[in-house]
Design a protein around this motif. Structure first.
Motif, PDB file in Angstrom:
ATOM      1  N   ASP A  69      28.528  12.461 -30.216  1.00 15.98           N
ATOM      2  CA  ASP A  69      28.702  12.390 -31.679  1.00 15.98           C
ATOM      3  C   ASP A  69      27.351  12.364 -32.384  1.00 15.98           C
ATOM      4  O   ASP A  69      27.133  13.050 -33.372  1.00 15.98           O
ATOM      5  N   LYS A  70      26.456  11.545 -31.823  1.00 17.25           N
ATOM      6  CA  LYS A  70      25.135  11.383 -32.444  1.00 17.25           C
ATOM      7  C   LYS A  70      24.376  12.721 -32.486  1.00 17.25           C
ATOM      8  O   LYS A  70      23.783  13.081 -33.508  1.00 17.25           O
ATOM      9  N   ILE A  71      24.429  13.437 -31.373  1.00 20.71           N
ATOM     10  CA  ILE A  71      23.689  14.707 -31.303  1.00 20.71           C
ATOM     11  C   ILE A  71      24.306  15.737 -32.264  1.00 20.71           C
ATOM     12  O   ILE A  71      23.610  16.415 -33.014  1.00 20.71           O
ATOM     13  N   TYR A  72      25.646  15.824 -32.254  1.00 21.68           N
ATOM     14  CA  TYR A  72      26.306  16.806 -33.122  1.00 21.68           C
ATOM     15  C   TYR A  72      26.072  16.470 -34.602  1.00 21.68           C
ATOM     16  O   TYR A  72      25.810  17.352 -35.414  1.00 21.68           O
ATOM     17  N   ASN A  73      26.139  15.167 -34.922  1.00 23.56           N
ATOM     18  CA  ASN A  73      25.908  14.778 -36.322  1.00 23.56           C
ATOM     19  C   ASN A  73      24.485  15.072 -36.760  1.00 23.56           C
ATOM     20  O   ASN A  73      24.222  15.387 -37.915  1.00 23.56           O
ATOM     21  N   LYS A  74      23.556  14.987 -35.837  1.00 20.31           N
ATOM     22  CA  LYS A  74      22.150  15.231 -36.199  1.00 20.31           C
ATOM     23  C   LYS A  74      21.864  16.718 -36.392  1.00 20.31           C
ATOM     24  O   LYS A  74      21.220  17.102 -37.362  1.00 20.31           O
TER      25      LYS A  74
END
Ligand code: NAP
Length: 237
Positions: A69-74
């Protein structure tokens, strides 16, 4: 938009080198690590603004989910995941500790299941991409003292074939690499095994993270290769 690659276990060894190689090629790179925060942050700094280091135990589904989630949101896309994180703890089968067996399988095998499960939907949203699983020669040939490690790495091949079958329709290509014996922290734990690997190699030398990372980088540029296993040294498979 720049392609985004995730490398698990990128604080040292093959993962570190793969992150550096992909960073140099212009990828945005998410470096995963578990215990070696300083080392991972240092690799991220070396790559520059296109890198982030993320702590997560790949063997824990919830942590893998939060990482994805963190990578996709970034960055708004995910194009590739290199499932490189791995551990070993050697002992003869009859002396093998049950907890150690479970831990090796949890990280080396379930860790890959976890990341494939949580990252694939994002790769699909991004139009397809690559999953590369780092297996091992021990997984194909077995090795004294490595019952758990070789079993986990053999199982990764079955996981690779099945994932390639299931994810092909979404343009996700899934391949496995047997990197050959590399003198990393893991490789250096057994001087004897290192010497044997060299002796068994037709070219009389070990593998190395630089060459393996270049191969990974090349595989990421291909469009028509999936469900394959690549052995990157000169021992007979
Ligand atoms: P290494 O130097 O021991 O590095 C292992 C990496 O995995 C470290 O960055 C470590 O990070 C990370 N890691 C361990 N457990 C983790 C977890 N639960 N979650 C996230 N990260 C975790 O190993 P290597 O030699 O570079 O090996 C890389 C891969 O190649 C492994 O899958 C290994 O089995 C495979 N391989 C190696 C050889 C060889 O000769 N070296 C041969 C065949 C295959 P932290 O320190 O932060 O935990």
């Amino acid at each position: 938009m720049k392609a985004v690659a995730v490398v698990t276990g990128a604080s040292r060894g093959l993962g570190r080198q793969t992150a550096l190689t992909l960073g140099r090629m212009g990828y945005r790179v998410a470096l995963n690590y578990l215990g070696s925060e300083e080392e991972a942050e240092e690799v991220a700094r070396e790559i520059g603004e296109n890198a982030i280091a993320i702590k997560a135990d790949v063997g824990d589904l919830e942590q893998a989910e939060k990482m994805a989630d963190k990578i996709y949101n970034k960055w708004g896309r995910i194009d590739a995941i290199i499932n490189n994180a791995g551990i070993t703890k050697d002992n003869l089968l009859i002396k093998f500790d049950e907890k150690e067996w479970d831990e090796i399988l949890r990280i080396n095998l379930k860790g890959c299941f976890n990341t494939i499960k949580v990252f694939s939907p994002f790769i699909i949203k991004s139009g397809g991409g690559h999953i590369i699983n780092i297996s091992s020669y021990s997984g194909v040939k077995g090795k004294e003292g490595q019952a758990a490690y070789s079993a986990s790495k053999a199982a990764l091949l079955g996981l690779t074939y099945t994932a390639a079958r299931e994810l092909g329709e979404y343009n996700i290509r899934v391949n496995a690499i047997l990197p050959g014996y590399m003198p990393t922290e893991m490789g250096k734990t057994s001087e004897k095994a290192m010497e044997k690997a060299k002796k068994d190699s037709f070219l009389g030398r070990l593998s190395n993270p630089e060459e393996v990372s270049e191969f990974i980088a090349h595989l990421l540029t291909t469009k028509n290769i999936t469900g394959q296993v690549f052995c990157l040294d000169s021992r007979i498979v």
